[in-house]
Write a protein that holds these residues in place. Structure first.
Motif, short mmCIF file in Angstrom:
data_model
loop_
_atom_site.label_atom_id
_atom_site.label_comp_id
_atom_site.label_asym_id
_atom_site.label_seq_id
_atom_site.Cartn_x
_atom_site.Cartn_y
_atom_site.Cartn_z
N TYR A 161 -6.66 -7.46 -3.98
CA TYR A 161 -5.83 -8.66 -4.60
C TYR A 161 -5.97 -9.66 -3.70
O TYR A 161 -5.03 -10.55 -3.96
N GLY A 162 -7.10 -9.98 -2.99
CA GLY A 162 -7.25 -11.21 -3.06
C GLY A 162 -6.93 -11.23 -1.23
O GLY A 162 -6.55 -9.79 -0.43
N CYS A 163 -6.16 -12.52 -1.22
CA CYS A 163 -5.00 -11.79 0.43
C CYS A 163 -3.91 -10.90 -0.04
O CYS A 163 -3.01 -11.48 -0.29
N GLY A 164 -3.51 -9.38 0.39
CA GLY A 164 -2.57 -8.71 0.08
C GLY A 164 -1.45 -8.83 1.65
O GLY A 164 -0.54 -7.66 1.12
N ALA A 165 -1.49 -10.40 1.99
CA ALA A 165 -0.26 -9.62 3.00
C ALA A 165 1.31 -10.49 1.93
O ALA A 165 0.74 -10.77 1.20
N ALA A 166 1.61 -9.41 2.72
CA ALA A 166 3.51 -8.88 1.99
C ALA A 166 3.40 -8.68 0.77
O ALA A 166 4.66 -9.16 0.03
N PHE A 167 2.33 -8.50 -0.21
CA PHE A 167 2.10 -8.39 -1.52
C PHE A 167 1.57 -6.40 -1.96
O PHE A 167 2.86 -5.72 -1.86
N ASN A 168 0.64 -5.87 -1.45
CA ASN A 168 0.53 -4.64 -1.87
C ASN A 168 0.24 -3.82 -0.60
O ASN A 168 0.17 -2.69 -0.43
N PHE A 169 1.06 -4.89 0.93
CA PHE A 169 1.31 -3.86 1.88
C PHE A 169 1.64 -4.74 2.96
O PHE A 169 1.72 -6.38 2.64
N VAL A 170 2.31 -4.09 3.99
CA VAL A 170 3.47 -4.74 5.28
C VAL A 170 2.58 -3.91 6.41
O VAL A 170 2.22 -2.56 5.99
N SER A 171 2.61 -4.73 7.43
CA SER A 171 2.59 -3.74 8.65
C SER A 171 4.11 -4.06 9.17
O SER A 171 4.74 -4.47 9.59
N ILE A 172 3.55 -2.35 9.72
CA ILE A 172 5.40 -2.22 10.94
C ILE A 172 4.99 -1.89 11.94
O ILE A 172 4.10 -1.53 12.50
#
Length: 513
Positions: A426-437
């Motif tokens: 989805y282009g840049c997916g930061a905080a959209f279809n993924f997050v990092s923990i």
């Protein structure tokens, strides 16, 4: 009531009956009840008539589907018939079938996506799915009472939705209506069906790469904390009507002391699983496979052997090649990621050719000059567009080469080609279809740059995901707002950050639009 020949509705029943020109449409069931002497040799006919009547109803006058679905519900265009004869659904198409006395549940359903009407014997899983939804039963409690993994219950519900028995709400992981659309019309780029938790479960690593973006010490996560995160993710996925994927990474995730237990807990909740890690012994892979086959296992190479081993350590290149062969032997989808720098830019195509028959997917990310990566030189701006064109040309003949960088879509836009999903689909997916923990619970929009949004040990994933800070990362740079390909691009926030630019107002420095 209209009088007509019943053959067009009850064709199977009419194989066993004399001509019946005066039977009212849709009323053979009642008519048979008044004329039992006509089917003494075929006592299954009343049930067969009920089944054909239901099918005619679904094909020609089905109940309307709801315009919106807020929660799981049974498809209104579904008939569940309790019959006293078995094999009737097969008898419809095969006159050689001989019905047998005995109760059988039969499903007739009009699929909501295609309008196709199907009929078959209901399985125990079908009946359980319908019971779960009609009685609004709790999946966790059902799994506990049944002594089965939660994943089993989730799979039963998913199968029922795929078969059209159950209607499910649309994904709530969707770009807002005011998100820039540009010239991108494909709706699949605006709504995600899978949400990924990129989970750095440990900082421990058996490598010390020269471009590592985080070698900091962080608190080690207890197993109980990890299980709580998985429960939180389950609740988040259920509330947002998406499938969840846990991508285990680190450090080297398999060096986390409770990895096997955590992997099993993720699988038992019905999550997709994947690994971003380093080469590991066969027995560790076999332990994973005994629980659940991962969607993929990704390792890294940074160019040909001399440069790669300079970045990742002596012997690493050959270990990765041997490990790729092991992944193929065990039928695990393999991926190789390269971090693009000035030093390895001219080795990428040769490496891709070397990997042609050894890896399922080869991609690259541009260097984010963060952490120890700040000491390396980024690929030159002025050569980047030409590099993408050469890569795309080579990609035509090398099936392992993937188009991950968002700026491939800028090249494709110029060439009037169809777009790809870019970095995260989805282009840049930061905080959209993924997050990092991270191991200490910090939640980041993207791991490749400092992008903290909260701590999952203090707030739920749902609270963090819908926070103002998360929305700000999802929106990306205002400089991209008027771009024709914004939904499939957005540049790379981590690269922009590494060059000291404002990720919320300035362009990715590699943008050549």
């Amino acid at each position: 009531m209209k009088k007509s020949s019943p053959e067009n509705i009850y064709s199977a029943c009419c194989r066993y009956l004399p001509p019946l020109p005066t039977v009212p449409d849709h009323d053979l069931v009642s008519w048979l009840a008044d004329h039992p002497h006509l089917y003494t040799e075929h006592p299954f006919l009343p049930d067969l008539a009920r089944l054909e009547q239901a099918l005619h109803f679904l094909r020609h006058t089905p109940p309307p589907l709801p315009e919106t679905v807020d929660r799981r519900q049974i498809n209104p265009a579904l008939e569940l018939l309790s019959l006293n004869w078995r094999q009737l659904s097969r008898l419809l198409d095969d006159p050689a079938i001989r019905p047998e006395p005995g109760q059988e549940f039969v499903l007739a359903v009009r699929k909501p996506d295609t309008g196709e009407v199907t009929v078959r014997t209901a399985t125990s899983h079908d009946l359980l799915a319908l019971k779960l939804v009609s009685e609004d039963m709790d999946e966790r409690q059902t799994a506990r009472e049944g002594g089965v993994p939660l994943a089993t219950i989730e799979a039963i519900l998913y199968q029922a939705m795929e078969q059209g028995l159950i209607l499910s709400p649309p994904s709530r992981i969707a770009r807002p209506p005011d998100f820039p659309r540009g010239e991108v019309s494909d709706p699949s780029f605006f709504t995600a069906s899978v949400f990924t938790l990129q989970w750095h479960i440990t900082q421990t690593c058996d490598l010390h790469c020269r471009h590592c973006y985080d070698r900091s010490d962080r608190a080690t996560m207890e197993l109980a904390q990890g299980i709580k995160i998985l429960d939180d993710l389950y609740d988040f996925a259920k509330a947002h009507h998406v499938h969840a994927q846990v991508t285990f990474t680190g450090g080297n995730p398999l060096l986390y002391p409770h990895f096997n237990e955590l992997y099993r807990e993720a699988a038992e909740r019905g999550f997709l699983t994947a690994i971003l890690g380093n080469p590991m012994p066969r027995h560790r892979l076999e332990e994973m496979l005994a629980v659940q086959k991962p969607e993929f296992y990704q390792v890294s190479l940074e160019g040909l052997q001399p440069h790669n081993d300079y970045i990742r350590g002596p012997g690493h290149f050959e270990r990765v090649l041997a490990f790729l062969d092991l992944l193929r032997e065990l039928d695990i989808y393999s991926m190789v990621m390269l971090t693009l720098t000035r030093a390895n830019m001219d080795e990428v195509l040769e490496l891709a050719e070397l990997l042609r028959d050894r890896v399922d997917l080869f991609t690259f990310n541009r260097l984010a000059m963060v952490g120890e990566g700040a000491s390396l030189a980024s690929a030159p701006f002025e050569r980047f567009e030409q590099f993408l064109n050469r890569y795309m040309e080579a990609c035509r003949d090398n099936p392992c080469m993937g188009l991950k960088d968002n700026f491939f879509n800028l090249v494709r836009h110029k060439k009037k080609m169809e777009y790809t999903g870019g970095c995260a689909g989805y282009g840049c997916g930061a905080a959209f279809n993924f997050v990092s923990i991270l191991p200490d619970g910090e939640v980041h929009a993207c791991r490749k740059l400092p992008s903290p949004m909260g701590n999952i040990f203090e707030n739920s994933l749902q609270e963090i995901y819908h926070s103002p800070q998360a929305r700000k990362y999802r929106r990306g740079s205002s400089a991209c707002a008027d771009c024709a390909i914004r939904p499939v691009c957005g540049g790379c926030l981590a690269v922009t950050y590494g060059f000291g630019r404002d990720i919320f107002t300035e362009l990715d420095p590699y943008c050549f639009r």
